[in-house]
Design a protein around this motif. Structure first.
Motif, short mmCIF file in Angstrom:
data_model
loop_
_atom_site.label_atom_id
_atom_site.label_comp_id
_atom_site.label_asym_id
_atom_site.label_seq_id
_atom_site.Cartn_x
_atom_site.Cartn_y
_atom_site.Cartn_z
N PRO A 263 31.42 16.95 -17.99
CA PRO A 263 30.90 16.41 -16.73
C PRO A 263 30.72 17.43 -15.62
CG PRO A 263 33.20 15.79 -17.03
CD PRO A 263 32.80 16.52 -18.27
N TYR A 264 31.46 18.56 -15.68
CA TYR A 264 31.45 19.47 -14.54
C TYR A 264 31.07 20.89 -14.99
CZ TYR A 264 34.69 15.65 -13.49
OH TYR A 264 35.28 14.41 -13.37
N ILE A 265 29.91 21.36 -14.51
CA ILE A 265 29.44 22.72 -14.80
C ILE A 265 29.24 23.43 -13.46
CG2 ILE A 265 27.76 24.10 -16.09
CD1 ILE A 265 26.77 21.40 -17.32
N ILE A 266 30.02 24.47 -13.21
CA ILE A 266 29.99 25.13 -11.91
C ILE A 266 29.71 26.62 -12.08
CG2 ILE A 266 31.33 25.70 -9.83
CD1 ILE A 266 32.93 23.15 -10.29
N VAL B 194 31.80 28.41 -30.76
CA VAL B 194 31.73 27.01 -30.36
C VAL B 194 32.96 26.71 -29.50
CG1 VAL B 194 31.78 24.61 -31.15
CG2 VAL B 194 30.50 26.33 -32.46
N ILE B 195 32.74 26.03 -28.39
CA ILE B 195 33.89 25.56 -27.61
C ILE B 195 33.98 24.04 -27.76
CG2 ILE B 195 33.72 27.44 -25.94
CD1 ILE B 195 32.74 25.19 -23.92
N THR B 196 35.21 23.57 -27.97
CA THR B 196 35.46 22.14 -28.14
C THR B 196 36.39 21.69 -27.03
OG1 THR B 196 35.23 22.37 -30.54
CG2 THR B 196 36.27 20.36 -29.72
N LEU B 197 35.84 20.89 -26.11
CA LEU B 197 36.65 20.42 -24.99
C LEU B 197 37.47 19.20 -25.40
CD1 LEU B 197 34.09 21.91 -23.56
CD2 LEU B 197 35.12 20.94 -21.52
N SER C 225 33.88 22.22 -17.74
CA SER C 225 35.17 21.55 -17.65
C SER C 225 35.04 20.02 -17.64
CB SER C 225 35.87 22.00 -16.37
OG SER C 225 37.14 21.40 -16.24
N ASN C 226 36.13 19.37 -18.08
CA ASN C 226 36.27 17.94 -17.86
C ASN C 226 37.60 17.65 -17.14
OD1 ASN C 226 38.17 18.23 -19.91
ND2 ASN C 226 36.90 17.30 -21.48
N ASP C 227 38.16 18.69 -16.53
CA ASP C 227 39.37 18.58 -15.73
C ASP C 227 38.97 18.14 -14.32
OD1 ASP C 227 41.63 19.05 -14.10
OD2 ASP C 227 42.31 20.70 -15.38
N GLY D 98 34.20 34.96 -22.91
CA GLY D 98 34.68 33.77 -22.20
C GLY D 98 36.18 33.60 -22.36
N TRP D 99 36.73 32.65 -21.59
CA TRP D 99 38.14 32.35 -21.71
C TRP D 99 38.40 30.88 -21.40
CZ3 TRP D 99 36.13 34.88 -17.43
CH2 TRP D 99 36.47 34.40 -16.16
N SER D 100 39.50 30.36 -21.93
CA SER D 100 39.86 28.96 -21.70
C SER D 100 41.28 28.88 -21.18
CB SER D 100 39.70 28.14 -22.98
OG SER D 100 40.53 28.63 -24.02
N LEU D 101 41.55 27.82 -20.43
CA LEU D 101 42.84 27.65 -19.78
C LEU D 101 43.78 26.79 -20.62
CD1 LEU D 101 41.64 26.92 -16.11
CD2 LEU D 101 42.04 29.13 -17.21
N SER D 102 44.98 27.26 -20.82
CA SER D 102 46.08 26.50 -21.43
C SER D 102 45.96 26.23 -22.93
CB SER D 102 46.29 25.15 -20.72
OG SER D 102 46.55 25.35 -19.36
N GLU D 103 44.75 26.17 -23.46
CA GLU D 103 44.59 25.87 -24.89
C GLU D 103 43.40 26.64 -25.45
OE1 GLU D 103 43.75 21.67 -25.28
OE2 GLU D 103 42.63 21.68 -23.40
N ASP D 104 43.47 26.86 -26.75
CA ASP D 104 42.42 27.60 -27.45
C ASP D 104 41.28 26.65 -27.78
OD1 ASP D 104 40.84 29.18 -29.03
OD2 ASP D 104 42.34 29.54 -30.58
N LEU D 105 40.16 26.80 -27.10
CA LEU D 105 38.99 25.94 -27.31
C LEU D 105 37.96 26.56 -28.23
CD1 LEU D 105 38.34 24.78 -23.61
CD2 LEU D 105 39.87 23.75 -25.31
#
Length: 203
Positions: free
Chosen positions: A32-35, A152-155, A175-177, A124-131
Motif C-alpha cells: 500500500p505504501y511506496i515512498i 524477489v521481495i515477499t512482504l 512497505s505495508n507497515d 536493497g535492504w529490509s527491516l527486521s526480517e529477510d524478505l
C-alpha cells in the motif's frame, strides 16, 4: 539536512517487472505504501545510516549484486566487521546477502549498497526480517517478454524494504507497515535535524 519525500503511485508496480523500469525485481504481497526519498544536497548514505539507527529495526537484511573483482575486498571487510553473509550466484550475476546486527555494521554495508545501486545493480535492504529470495519470472525487455532469474521481495505483515534507485539518485521504500502510511509519520521518525519536504507525484 533536507529530504524530499513523496508517495509514488501504486501503478508503478507491475505484475511483470520491466528491465530499466520501476521496479526491475519481483514483488509479492500487498504494497500500500511506496515512498521516494531524494534531494539535490542529500547525502543518501549518511541520512539512511542515521535513520536506520533511529528506527532500530535490527537485524537488517541486505542484498546487492557485485562484480567478481570486488569479492576479495568484500570478504575481508565483512569478515573483519563480523558481518554474517552468504554469496549467491544466479546465472551470470553474483549477489551477497547479509544479516546486519547493528548500526556500525549497517554503515559498512550501506557503502556497498549505495555504490552498487549507483551502478544500476540491484541493491536493497529490509527491516527486521529477510524478505529476499530469487525466482525465474517474466520480465519485459525492449523487444519482448522473457523469463529471467531475478530478486524477489515477499512482504509479510508490517514489512518494509528499501531499494536504491537508478544512478543512486534516490531511494524508494516499499512497505505495508503503518509507520509508512503517512508522510507525517515517516518524517517524524527521521533523525533530529533532518527536515522532510513533501512532494507530490502525478498519477
Amino acid at each position: 539536512m533536507n529530504v524530499e519525500i513523496g508517495f509514488l503511485p501504486k501503478s508503478y508496480i507491475s505484475e511483470v517487472p520491466a528491465g530499466g523500469g520501476f521496479f526491475p525485481f519481483g514483488i509479492d504481497g500487498e504494497v500500500p505504501y511506496i515512498i521516494e526519498y531524494e534531494g539535490q544536497e542529500l547525502d543518501i548514505e549518511v541520512f539512511f545510516t542515521n535513520w536506520m539507527a533511529e528506527l532500530n529495526k535490527f537485524p537488517i537484511y541486505t542484498l546487492f549484486a557485485y562484480a567478481k573483482i570486488d569479492e576479495e575486498e568484500i570478504d575481508h571487510t565483512f569478515s573483519s566487521a563480523n558481518i554474517e553473509y552468504v554469496k549467491l550466484k544466479m546465472k551470470k550475476e553474483r549477489f551477497i546477502k547479509s544479516k546486519v546486527q547493528d548500526n556500525k555494521q549497517f554503515e559498512i554495508v550501506m557503502s556497498y549498497l549505495y555504490s552498487q545501486g549507483s551502478m544500476n545493480d540491484f541493491a536493497g535492504w529490509s527491516l527486521s526480517e529477510d524478505l529476499f529470495s530469487f525466482d525465474k519470472r517474466d520480465m519485459k525487455t525492449l523487444l519482448r517478454r522473457r523469463k529471467v532469474h531475478m530478486p524477489v521481495i515477499t512482504l509479510q505483515k508490517d514489512s518494509t524494504m528499501f531499494w536504491i534507485c537508478y544512478d543512486g539518485s534516490s531511494v524508494i521504500s516499499i512497505s505495508n507497515d503503518t509507520l509508512f502510511s503517512t508522510l507525517d509519520s515517516v518524517i517524524s521518525s527521521f533523525p533530529t535535524g533532518v527536515k522532510g519536504m513533501e512532494i507530490e507525484y502525478e498519477e
